[in-house]
Design an enzyme around this catalytic site. Structure first.
Site, mmCIF file in Angstrom:
data_model
loop_
_atom_site.group_PDB
_atom_site.id
_atom_site.type_symbol
_atom_site.label_atom_id
_atom_site.label_comp_id
_atom_site.label_asym_id
_atom_site.label_seq_id
_atom_site.Cartn_x
_atom_site.Cartn_y
_atom_site.Cartn_z
ATOM 1 N N PRO B 131 0.822 -1.226 0.000
ATOM 2 C CA PRO B 131 0.000 0.000 0.000
ATOM 3 C C PRO B 131 0.852 1.271 0.000
ATOM 4 O O PRO B 131 0.448 2.272 -0.573
ATOM 5 C CB PRO B 131 -0.821 -0.136 1.279
ATOM 6 C CG PRO B 131 -0.954 -1.624 1.475
ATOM 7 C CD PRO B 131 0.345 -2.205 0.996
ATOM 8 N N ALA B 133 4.309 1.335 -1.027
ATOM 9 C CA ALA B 133 5.535 1.249 -1.825
ATOM 10 C C ALA B 133 5.303 0.415 -3.076
ATOM 11 O O ALA B 133 4.841 -0.717 -3.004
ATOM 12 C CB ALA B 133 6.658 0.609 -0.996
ATOM 13 N N PHE B 159 -2.147 -5.145 -5.278
ATOM 14 C CA PHE B 159 -2.025 -5.187 -6.744
ATOM 15 C C PHE B 159 -1.236 -6.409 -7.196
ATOM 16 O O PHE B 159 -0.461 -6.341 -8.150
ATOM 17 C CB PHE B 159 -1.340 -3.918 -7.312
ATOM 18 C CG PHE B 159 -1.889 -2.609 -6.814
ATOM 19 C CD1 PHE B 159 -3.235 -2.470 -6.507
ATOM 20 C CD2 PHE B 159 -1.062 -1.504 -6.664
ATOM 21 C CE1 PHE B 159 -3.744 -1.249 -6.059
ATOM 22 C CE2 PHE B 159 -1.552 -0.288 -6.216
ATOM 23 C CZ PHE B 159 -2.902 -0.157 -5.904
ATOM 24 N N GLU B 244 11.774 -8.158 -17.289
ATOM 25 C CA GLU B 244 10.390 -7.745 -17.041
ATOM 26 C C GLU B 244 10.006 -6.556 -17.930
ATOM 27 O O GLU B 244 8.931 -6.528 -18.530
ATOM 28 C CB GLU B 244 10.204 -7.372 -15.563
ATOM 29 C CG GLU B 244 8.743 -7.159 -15.187
ATOM 30 C CD GLU B 244 8.552 -6.730 -13.722
ATOM 31 O OE1 GLU B 244 9.557 -6.597 -12.999
ATOM 32 O OE2 GLU B 244 7.395 -6.513 -13.334
ATOM 33 N N ARG B 245 10.920 -5.601 -18.051
ATOM 34 C CA ARG B 245 10.629 -4.408 -18.868
ATOM 35 C C ARG B 245 10.536 -4.777 -20.341
ATOM 36 O O ARG B 245 9.671 -4.273 -21.064
ATOM 37 C CB ARG B 245 11.702 -3.347 -18.639
ATOM 38 C CG ARG B 245 11.533 -2.685 -17.278
ATOM 39 C CD ARG B 245 12.757 -1.935 -16.804
ATOM 40 N NE ARG B 245 12.578 -1.598 -15.388
ATOM 41 C CZ ARG B 245 13.557 -1.212 -14.587
ATOM 42 N NH1 ARG B 245 14.805 -1.109 -15.052
ATOM 43 N NH2 ARG B 245 13.313 -0.935 -13.323
ATOM 44 N N GLN B 281 -8.324 9.893 -47.349
ATOM 45 C CA GLN B 281 -6.897 10.133 -47.114
ATOM 46 C C GLN B 281 -6.593 10.330 -45.625
ATOM 47 O O GLN B 281 -5.591 9.830 -45.114
ATOM 48 C CB GLN B 281 -6.443 11.350 -47.902
ATOM 49 C CG GLN B 281 -4.932 11.498 -47.928
ATOM 50 C CD GLN B 281 -4.510 12.751 -48.665
ATOM 51 O OE1 GLN B 281 -5.057 13.832 -48.451
ATOM 52 N NE2 GLN B 281 -3.546 12.603 -49.553
ATOM 53 N N GLN B 338 -10.766 5.373 -31.963
ATOM 54 C CA GLN B 338 -11.287 6.519 -32.714
ATOM 55 C C GLN B 338 -11.792 6.098 -34.099
ATOM 56 O O GLN B 338 -12.894 6.451 -34.507
ATOM 57 C CB GLN B 338 -10.169 7.581 -32.855
ATOM 58 C CG GLN B 338 -10.617 8.885 -33.466
ATOM 59 C CD GLN B 338 -11.541 9.659 -32.534
ATOM 60 O OE1 GLN B 338 -11.503 9.483 -31.318
ATOM 61 N NE2 GLN B 338 -12.396 10.494 -33.097
ATOM 62 N N LEU B 339 -10.993 5.312 -34.799
ATOM 63 C CA LEU B 339 -11.376 4.918 -36.160
ATOM 64 C C LEU B 339 -12.509 3.892 -36.166
ATOM 65 O O LEU B 339 -13.204 3.742 -37.166
ATOM 66 C CB LEU B 339 -10.152 4.376 -36.925
ATOM 67 C CG LEU B 339 -9.139 5.452 -37.340
ATOM 68 C CD1 LEU B 339 -7.914 4.817 -37.972
ATOM 69 C CD2 LEU B 339 -9.773 6.456 -38.312
ATOM 70 N N GLY B 365 5.398 -2.686 -13.767
ATOM 71 C CA GLY B 365 6.768 -3.034 -14.162
ATOM 72 C C GLY B 365 7.683 -1.830 -14.226
ATOM 73 O O GLY B 365 8.631 -1.795 -15.013
#
Lengths: 259, 381
Positions: B131, B133, B159, B244-245, B281, B338-339, B365
């Site tokens: 909570p 850190a 988490f 991890e990254r 376009q 959006q599209l 991460g």
């Protein structure tokens, strides 16, 4: 029980297939090749028999250099070794010539059973297994939905239009399998890594004792006289429902002789 | 190094396997798992049978002996074929829960946790965040106090991915007061008295990936469950930062690539003002910008992954790759929604899920800002 599984590399089932303009054979260069789907069931069945009763599974394929991809997939699934019959002289072989060439190649491999998929998704003739059995003088156990191996015998359930027949024969035998027979395993990553270390023998026509004039386009009993492209899809007819949609639908079905 | 390392026959086959597995075993059920809030154990078993759980783990630990390139190919191809970053996070949580155990060489722990997990029989989690850190690992307060042959653990974690299903949690604990050298890793079986999942957390995205808040109240853990030497955890955790990254970088360009594919298909088929959207376009230019973001990110990430796999220590590069790929992903999923127009905002449209799922990539991460700090420091700025 030593088993040979015959596998074939075919153009990706979902790809648009073409015939070569020059000799009317399947164009294998322009699309990705995959293992004929029904052959995956053949490989799986061979592996299950081996796991239950021992022996060795050898993969046999006939096809151009590229077919080695399909060999590798079968080895990744767990087959022990492979034989690749590859020779420019084989190009264009029909079912009869193919069965002759495969029978010759099988003469170089010790085996009790030969397992194949019931047909290939490119040619869809479904005759090679029967022809192969005839050439080998082995029992013909086709359209198997279940295989049981006994002591020197093998029993199958042959799928028919109305049900199934139980057919039993002594080994050696040639079995063709339908997709109802099992659920093929994935080639595991461990299997993929192991596959490259498994023995792969390459055979030419001469190595297998195949007479060159009995295979290839020239040695085939059938010739493709002419081909025509599939006609393009016609645009559909749109019927606007103005309260009489049902009637119009019935008229359409009647005009096409569906009702 | 050439691009060829990505397309050896074995890796081509691995890619085909990843795609087939995803199409057959994942895509048809993903919506169901999103609704259930977790993945079934049977998926872990199936993935293990196909050898997908241990791709980059050594054979001595029950893995398949591949490296970071194999791992990236597996993840990216699963994403291209319709899996989600949430699914990968949960199915491959052992990718963060096991490396320390395997790296410690502790045969007992490897036999007990690594091998059965890679065989799909156990589920593991890694508990670092508390909570108070998260990215600030040195601020960890959960404490393990030695008492004879055991450690008594007290604290809280939050988490924690896959923790509500986990059989064991590799837990970062404080065994000393030094901010960095007072940290240790200890494996806690989740059926140990005093350990509990306080609650399952509801998230914005990654819905099929369960996330838990954990409490440790006088949890007595045998000292033999310690991973590596006491006080060595910071170094152990830091050793896995790069992988991890880079794993999250792969999520970034993989999801972006998938979202672009879905969008191209959509604008080809969607008609507006009498012709397909792709005929405009402004739409084509937008697609090109998305394509540029995907390709540049993928190529840079592949480059860094190759060097990482070759054994180089890459702090700045791995962090740069993560930030580049995450930014690309955020841009692409936003444009994809959006599209797609109204449909893009609807539950059940795949890009909508990717849009929500993508938001965590710049937070988990190592947050984007923490990465930037680290990069600046590594470059001496």
């Amino acid at each position: 029980m030593n088993i040979v599984v015959c596998v074939k590399q075919v153009p990706d089932t979902w790809a648009e297939k073409k015939l070569s303009a020059t000799d009317k054979t399947v164009d294998r260069e322009s699309v990705d090749g995959v293992m004929n789907e029904l052959d995956e069931y053949a490989v799986e069945e061979a592996l299950r028999i081996k796991e239950a009763s021992g022996g060795e599974v050898t993969v046999l394929t006939m096809g151009p250099d590229k077919s080695v991809e399909t060999i590798r997939k079968a080895l990744s699934m767990g087959a022990d070794k492979a034989v690749h019959l590859v020779d420019a002289g084989l190009h264009g072989s029909d079912a009869l010539a193919t069965s002759y060439a495969l029978a010759k190649a099988l003469g170089t491999i010790e085996h009790d059973l030969v397992i194949l998929g019931v047909e290939s998704t490119d040619a869809r003739m479904s005759v090679v297994p029967a022809m192969l059995a005839e050439r080998l003088g082995a029992a013909q156990l086709t359209f198997a939905r279940k295989v049981e191996v006994g002591d020197g015998t093998v029993k199958i359930e042959r799928l028919t239009d109305t049900g199934y027949d139980v057919v039993e024969a002594p080994t050696p035998a040639v079995i063709s399998v339908v997709e109802k027979i099992n659920e093929p395993r994935y080639p595991s990553f461990k299997g993929i890594m192991a596959a490259k270390k498994k023995p792969l023998t390459t055979l030419t026509l001469a190595d297998a004792g195949i007479e060159a004039d009995k295979v290839g386009l020239g040695g085939s009993a059938t010739t493709v006289a002419d081909v025509a492209a599939r006609p393009p899809k016609q645009a559909g007819q749109i019927v606007k429902d103005e309260g009489d949609g049902g009637t119009k639908l019935a008229e359409f079905l009647a005009s096409q002789k569906f009702v | 190094m050439t691009a060829d390392v990505w397309s050896t026959p074995e890796r081509v086959a691995l890619r085909a396997l990843a795609r087939e597995f995803t199409v057959r075993e994942v895509v048809p059920y993903l919506d169901e798992w999103e609704a259930a809030g977790e993945l079934p154990r049977s998926l872990h078993e199936k993935a293990a049978a196909a050898g997908l759980l241990g791709v980059a783990f050594p054979e001595t630990a029950g893995g398949q002996g591949g490296n970071a390139i194999d791992s990236a190919i597996l993840s990216e191809e699963m994403l291209y074929a319709g899996a989600s970053s949430g699914l990968l996070a949960s199915l491959f949580t052992h990718g963060i829960a096991l490396p320390h155990i395997v790296g410690s060489g502790n045969a007992e722990l490897i036999d007990r946790y690594a091998k059965p997990t890679l065989a799909g029989k156990l589920i593991g989690a890694l508990a670092v965040t508390e909570p108070d850190a998260g990215s600030d690992v040195a601020g960890i307060r959960t404490r393990a106090v030695r008492d004879g042959d055991t450690y008594v653990v007290n604290g809280a974690k939050t988490f924690i991915t896959s923790s509500t299903r986990a059989d064991f949690v590799t837990t970062l604990v404080r065994t000393g007061d030094d901010p960095h050298h007072g940290l240790s890793l200890i494996v806690v079986d989740t059926d140990t008295p005093g350990f509990s999942v306080v609650r399952r957390l509801d998230k914005m995205g990654w819905l099929c990936s369960d996330t838990g808040e954990l409490a440790y109240v006088d949890v007595r853990v045998p000292a033999s469950q310690l991973v590596g030497a006491e006080g060595s955890a910071f170094a152990q955790v830091a050793r896995n930062f790069a992988s991890e990254r880079l794993g999250l970088a792969t999520h970034g360009y993989g999801v972006a690539s998938r979202a672009l594919d879905l969008t191209v298909e959509w604008v080809r088929n969607r008609t507006a003002f009498g012709k397909p959207l792709i005929g405009k376009q402004v739409v084509r230019h937008k697609l090109v910008e998305m394509k540029r973001a995907v390709e540049v990110s993928r190529v840079y990430a592949h480059h860094v992954i190759e060097r990482h796999a070759a054994g180089e220590q890459l702090f700045a590069e791995a962090a740069l790759a993560k930030n580049q790929c995450v930014a690309a992903c955020e841009f692409v999923v936003n444009e994809a929604v959006q599209l797609h127009g109204g449909a893009g905002y609807m539950r059940g449209t795949e890009v909508e899920r990717h849009y929500r799922d993508a938001r965590i990539l710049g937070i988990g991460g190592g947050a984007t800002e923490v990465m930037n700090d680290l990069i600046a420091k590594a470059l001496g700025w």
